[in-house]
Design an enzyme around this catalytic site. Structure first.
Site, PDB file in Angstrom:
ATOM      1  N   LYS A 162      -4.427   3.606  -1.633  1.00  0.00           N
ATOM      2  CA  LYS A 162      -5.183   4.722  -2.199  1.00  0.00           C
ATOM      3  C   LYS A 162      -4.265   5.570  -3.045  1.00  0.00           C
ATOM      4  CE  LYS A 162      -7.422   5.531   1.754  1.00  0.00           C
ATOM      5  NZ  LYS A 162      -8.008   6.222   2.873  1.00  0.00           N
ATOM      6  N   MET A 180      -3.026   8.127  12.861  1.00  0.00           N
ATOM      7  CA  MET A 180      -4.211   8.454  12.041  1.00  0.00           C
ATOM      8  C   MET A 180      -5.056   9.546  12.697  1.00  0.00           C
ATOM      9  SD  MET A 180      -5.367   4.535  11.203  1.00  0.00           S
ATOM     10  CE  MET A 180      -5.316   4.003  12.907  1.00  0.00           C
ATOM     11  N   ASP A 239       0.834  -1.196   0.000  1.00  0.00           N
ATOM     12  CA  ASP A 239       0.000   0.000   0.000  1.00  0.00           C
ATOM     13  C   ASP A 239       0.873   1.252   0.000  1.00  0.00           C
ATOM     14  OD1 ASP A 239       0.887   0.013   2.618  1.00  0.00           O
ATOM     15  OD2 ASP A 239      -0.908  -1.041   3.317  1.00  0.00           O
TER      16      ASP A 239
END
Ligand code: SAH
Length: 501
Positions: A57, A172, A35
């Site tokens: 993403k 996060m 990722d």
């Protein structure tokens, strides 16, 4: 079915922070699935024909659903492949590695977990913030910052968490700071508690914002700090003023474009990154067999015992020469009749790898200088071989012939344009995201210009650093200014000059 999955922690950012076991797994991978947090340079450890699948993403591109990723990993393994699932940091620290392992178990696929260096500890460390310290903090907790505040109910026990642990590290959490900090303050953590955000920790783009719990949310907006970042809360943050070691290096924050053949780029890149620079490798040239398909070199090899002198002019020349000898089942012993000259210490060092200690090492790179060093050795009638690049300056063979020598030039390689991602490089230049470009030979200059379609204006705001006078001249002939020119015409010489610039 002998498939195998390794769930590997890629480390926090700097690709060298992967574990030795993680690297070993990559070396035997058939498939690598990763990722956006995993550095692409890790792929260089995998075999060249590895299947690479990106599941993160990207702008305009939605990330794959977690269930689909887990299933993909299982399916690839069921094809009998060795699958490396690379995850940023540690696979079990908010990495959903546990979920993937469960799916593998349910699918009857064998797996191993290779822990990684988590950003929760490494990003603060690279900001000079130890998460524990005997005098300041005896405990730390790693907490998700991703909880949805509108959810009503929280899985985080804010009441106990806020004051129970000395150092809190939120992952996060950048988008959620108003909620996080207000909960902390509500449950007893002082608004004055020192806090830090560390973005892209351990990488050359690392950004550190020092603030307090009370001001963090506001400061992040003010400084437009974006994810990924860790949010560190506690008195340990104060230690940065003493321990800061990484983001105060001499070249920290500088983006340097390295134009070299891929196989040679690493030394320059490593040295500059050691000094804190962010290097973008544009392997504008690559080493390829000469157009004559080794006819001149093979000719020279058949009469190799006749030569009195062999002059190696570059490390590539040495490597390609010995590679060809090797293909013919020959080794350094066939050079025993000749004396050897190496131009430059790097070339001499390369020869040592093949068991040869050069008799003469001219350290000047201009033909006149080299001829001067060799004038007492090479006489009328001396037979000289120069194994070198296909396109090279003629001054040396011409000068030697004028001294009466019989000179053969053997083409050991040629440099070709590599199929670099040209649009990426042009975009970086257009957006002023390159501070400096390095040129280590004339062909790197010419090839970079080709790469950017000769749009020289793209280099207007970029400093140029060149390895020596010949390359500098090529720059000037092509209308480029030269800001830095090495005094010692080696990679080390160039790095030194850049450092002191
Ligand atoms: N498994 C990872 C964490 C995955 S969650 C680990 O162990 O590090 C993703 C979050 O990790 C990001 O939102 C950010 O908070 C943090 N993170 C990952 N890499 C980071 C880095 N280089 N610098 C700062 N934070 C990072």
């Amino acid at each position: 079915m002998n498939g195998m999955v390794y769930l590997v922690g890629a480390g926090p950012g700097d690709y060298r922070l992967i574990t030795l076991k993680g690297k070993e797994c990559l070396e035997k991978a058939d498939v690598v699935i990763c990722d956006y947090l995993a550095d692409k340079r890790l792929l260089a450890f995998a075999p060249e024909n590895v299947e690479y699948i990106y599941v993160g993403k990207k702008a305009g591109n939605h990330a794959m659903r977690q269930e689909d990723i887990s299933q993909l990993i299982a399916d690839k393994a069921k094809e009998g492949k060795c699958v490396v699932r690379l995850k940023g940091g540690d696979p079990f620290v908010f990495g959903r590695g546990g979920e993937e392992a469960e799916v593998l178990k349910n699918n009857g696929v064998k797996f191993e977990i290779v822990p990684g260096v988590t950003s929760a500890i490494a990003a603060p460390a690279y900001a000079g913030i130890p998460v524990t310290n005997r005098k300041v903090a005896v405990s730390f907790a790693v907490v998700t910052g991703h909880e949805d505040p509108t959810k009503g109910k929280s899985d985080i026990n804010w009441e106990k968490l806020s004051t129970a642990v000395d150092t809190l590290v939120f992952l996060m959490g950048v988008g959620n700071l108003p909620h996080i900090t207000s909960q902390l303050i509500k449950y007893g953590r002082s608004a004055d508690t020192p806090a830090a955000l560390v973005r892209w920790g351990t990488k050359a783009q690392q950004e550190v914002l020092i603030t307090t719990v009370g001001k963090a949310a506001e400061d992040v907006i003010k400084h437009n700090l974006k994810p990924p970042a860790v949010f560190v809360v506690g008195n340990v943050v104060n230690l940065r003023s003493t321990i800061q070691w990484f983001d105060n290096k001499p070249l920290f924050g500088k983006n340097i474009l390295i134009t070299r053949a891929r196989s040679q780029a690493s030394k320059l890149t490593t040295a500059l990154e050691e000094l804190g620079a962010n290097c973008i490798e544009a392997p504008a040239i690559k080493i390829a067999p000469p157009d004559d398909n080794y006819v001149s070199l093979d000719n020279a090899i058949t009469k190799i015992h006749d030569y009195d002198w062999i002059i190696f002019t570059s490390t590539n020349g040495v490597e390609r020469f010995f590679a060809r000898l090797n293909e013919k089942n020959l080794d350094a012993r066939c050079l025993s009749n000749a004396k050897i000259a190496a131009i430059g210490t790097a070339t001499a060092d390369k020869l040592k790898n093949y068991g040869i200690i050069a008799d003469k090492i001219p350290t000047m790179f201009k033909a006149e200088g080299i001829l001067e060093v060799l004038q007492n050795d090479i006489q009328k009638g001396s037979k000289v071989l120069i194994p070198r690049a296909q396109k090279a300056r003629e001054a040396l063979p011409i000068g030697l012939r004028q001294m009466g020598a019989i000179v053969d030039v053997a083409e050991t390689y040629c440099t070709k344009m590599a199929d670099t991602n040209k649009d990426d490089i042009k975009d970086l230049l257009k957006n002023n995201q390159i501070d400096m470009v390095t040129f280590t030979s004339s062909s790197t200059v010419e090839n970079l210009l080709k790469l950017i379609d000769d749009e020289k204006t793209l280099l207007n705001n970029v400093k140029t650093a060149v390895i020596g006078p010949i390359t500098a001249k090529t720059c000037k002939n092509n209308g480029l200014k030269v800001d830095i020119e090495a005094d010692v015409y080696t990679i080390d010489g160039l790095v030194n000059k850049i450092k002191n610039f």
